[in-house]
Scaffold this active site. Structure first.
Site, short mmCIF file in Angstrom:
data_model
loop_
_atom_site.label_atom_id
_atom_site.label_comp_id
_atom_site.label_asym_id
_atom_site.label_seq_id
_atom_site.Cartn_x
_atom_site.Cartn_y
_atom_site.Cartn_z
CE LYS A 142 -3.55 -2.48 -0.23
NZ LYS A 142 -4.44 -3.15 0.67
C1 PLP Z 1 -5.50 -4.11 1.03
C2 PLP Z 1 -6.92 -3.79 1.25
C3 PLP Z 1 -7.64 -4.23 2.38
C4 PLP Z 1 -7.11 -5.25 3.34
O1 PLP Z 1 -6.03 -4.96 4.03
P1 PLP Z 1 -4.97 -6.09 4.54
O2 PLP Z 1 -4.00 -5.29 5.31
O3 PLP Z 1 -4.42 -6.71 3.30
O4 PLP Z 1 -5.73 -7.04 5.38
C5 PLP Z 1 -8.92 -3.77 2.55
N1 PLP Z 1 -9.51 -2.97 1.66
C6 PLP Z 1 -8.89 -2.56 0.56
C7 PLP Z 1 -9.61 -1.64 -0.38
C8 PLP Z 1 -7.59 -2.97 0.29
O5 PLP Z 1 -6.99 -2.59 -0.84
#
Ligand code: PLP
Length: 432
Positions: free
Chosen positions: A197
């Protein structure tokens, strides 16, 4: 004979400059902070996490932040805090990653999926109100691909119904909506901070809210030791009172453990110091790239209007409208293949629509002999193909773009050349 790489010609980008794309940026300061935790053996502690929470909340302009083991956990806890339980419904866009809403089912609730606005790919405010029923407890708003969703419109629609607004801020740490920080606008927000991210610190997530009650409910759901049971690693958190939950102290109401690993929290504190400057550079690079791509008929980068008070933070998951009609009817899949051949990252579409997934139609999580989506509720909100037309067309109308982390005009110009080359060669590519 053209010189398109897909027809055997020379690639536009023969060697990718990894430095321009590498993320997250890790320096000796991150390594020292993480090493310190390892040396002390306090990976399961919460002292550093609480410092990180304070700093993150300060930056994100909320009263509280709660570190979690990942974004999925953060969103699950936020839903529970908002009162989502067996037989309830949540509204969520179908164009998102599954963790935005899949855990509604593990809470015994179900999801009523909404379509997205074709301009932003965020939930379409016009497709919300008719989905609200007597059991609708929350709406999950995703700032998709870092684009801020139309929060004012969404909040004014759902407020009269008492529906809570949960922002999924996993793509949008640092994005602004009308000069307000995303993750600080709805009742509560959950965000992923995992390695891929924009704010990337490992397997981690965070909840942000200015509502004390919701914060404490999230603590109660997955942070047993912060509700009154000290452990070797964690003294009781005096900040958390939970008057109505004191008889449950020492037990997590979700029967889950959402504590953040402190190696992540330590890295998070370092990353946060540099994050505003780093995303400012991304914003400069990506806006320059977008200015160039927007000159090409058929391409239009998804981004807010300049100086509108909206921004795309760290530009996680940059996306571009693709209009095949203006590119000799070359479909997005073939366009992407030709771009890849040129050495330029490209895929057609974005996330796979969730409303068509078997999980939301047939998964029987509680072994009841019937789909969980139907098991507790009063109505069937499942939707088949053709029900969310904008979402279902994204695979043909959107392409993914390279995500520059630094502004290097000469390199970006070279990438732009590749788009011109492929658009100009569209007729030929159709026949490849
Ligand atoms: C990555 C993501 C998540 C989940 O997060 P994790 O840390 O991978 O559990 C939730 N919502 C969106 C839109 C995402 O891109």
């Amino acid at each position: 004979m053209s010189n398109l790489a897909i027809s055997g010609g020379e690639k536009t980008i023969s060697e990718v400059n990894e430095e321009l794309f590498h993320w997250p940026i890790v320096t000796g300061e991150d390594i020292a902070a993480v090493t310190e935790v390892l040396k002390k053996g306090t990976m399961s502690g919460t002292d550093i996490t609480k410092e990180f929470e304070k700093e993150y909340a300060g930056w994100n302009k909320t009263s509280y932040a709660l570190g979690c083991c990942n974004g999925t956990a953060a969103i699950t806890a936020a839903m529970w805090a908002c009162g989502v339980g067996a037989g309830d419904e949540v509204i969520c866009p179908s164009m998102t990653y599954w963790a935005s809403c899949a855990s509604a089912l593990t809470l015994g609730a179900t999801v009523n999926f909404a379509d997205v606005d074709p301009a932003t790919l965020c939930i379409d405010p016009k497709d919300i109100e008719h989905r609200i029923g007597p059991r609708t407890k929350a709406i999950i708003v995703v700032h998709y691909g870092a684009m801020p969703a139309d929060m004012d419109a969404i909040m004014s629609i759902v407020r009269p119904y008492g529906v809570k607004v949960i922002e999924d801020n996993s793509h949008a740490q640092g994005s602004m909506y009308k000069r307000q920080m995303c993750g600080a606008i709805g009742d509560i927000a959950g965000a992923s901070l995992m390695s891929g991210k924009a704010f990337a610190i490992g397997e981690a997530g965070i909840i942000t809210t200015s509502n004390r009650q919701l914060f404490e409910q999230c603590v109660a759901f997955g942070h047993y030791e912060r509700t009154g049971a000290p452990s070797r690693f964690n003294p009781v958190d005096a900040q958390v009172h939970l008057e109505d939950l004191t008889s449950f102290k020492g037990m997590p109401m979700g029967a889950v453990k959402h504590r953040m690993n402190q190696t992540c929290a330590a890295m998070g504190r370092v990353q946060l110091k540099y994050y505003p400057d780093r995303i400012a550079e991304i914003d400069k690079a990506m806006n320059y790239f977008a200015d160039c791509l927007d000159q090409i008929p058929g391409l239009q980068v998804i981004r807010p209007i300049r100086d509108s008070g909206n921004s795309k933070g760290g530009w996680y998951f940059p996306l571009c409208h693709y209009n095949a009609e203006k590119i000799e009817d070359l479909n997005a899949t073939k366009f992407a293949a030709a771009m890849i051949a040129e050495g330029i990252y490209c895929l057609s579409g974005a996330n796979t629509p969730l409303h068509l997934h078997n999980y939301f139609h047939h998964a029987d999580i509680f072994n009841q002999g019937k789909p969980t989506a139907l098991a507790f509720g009063q109505r069937d909100v499942r939707q088949g193909p053709g029900t969310l037309p904008v979402t279902e067309k994204v695979k043909e109308t959107v392409i993914m773009l390279p995500w520059f982390k630094h502004f290097d005009k000469a390199v970006i110009d070279k990438y732009v050349e590749g788009y011109h080359k492929v658009v100009d060669g569209a007729k030929e590519i159709i026949n490849v």
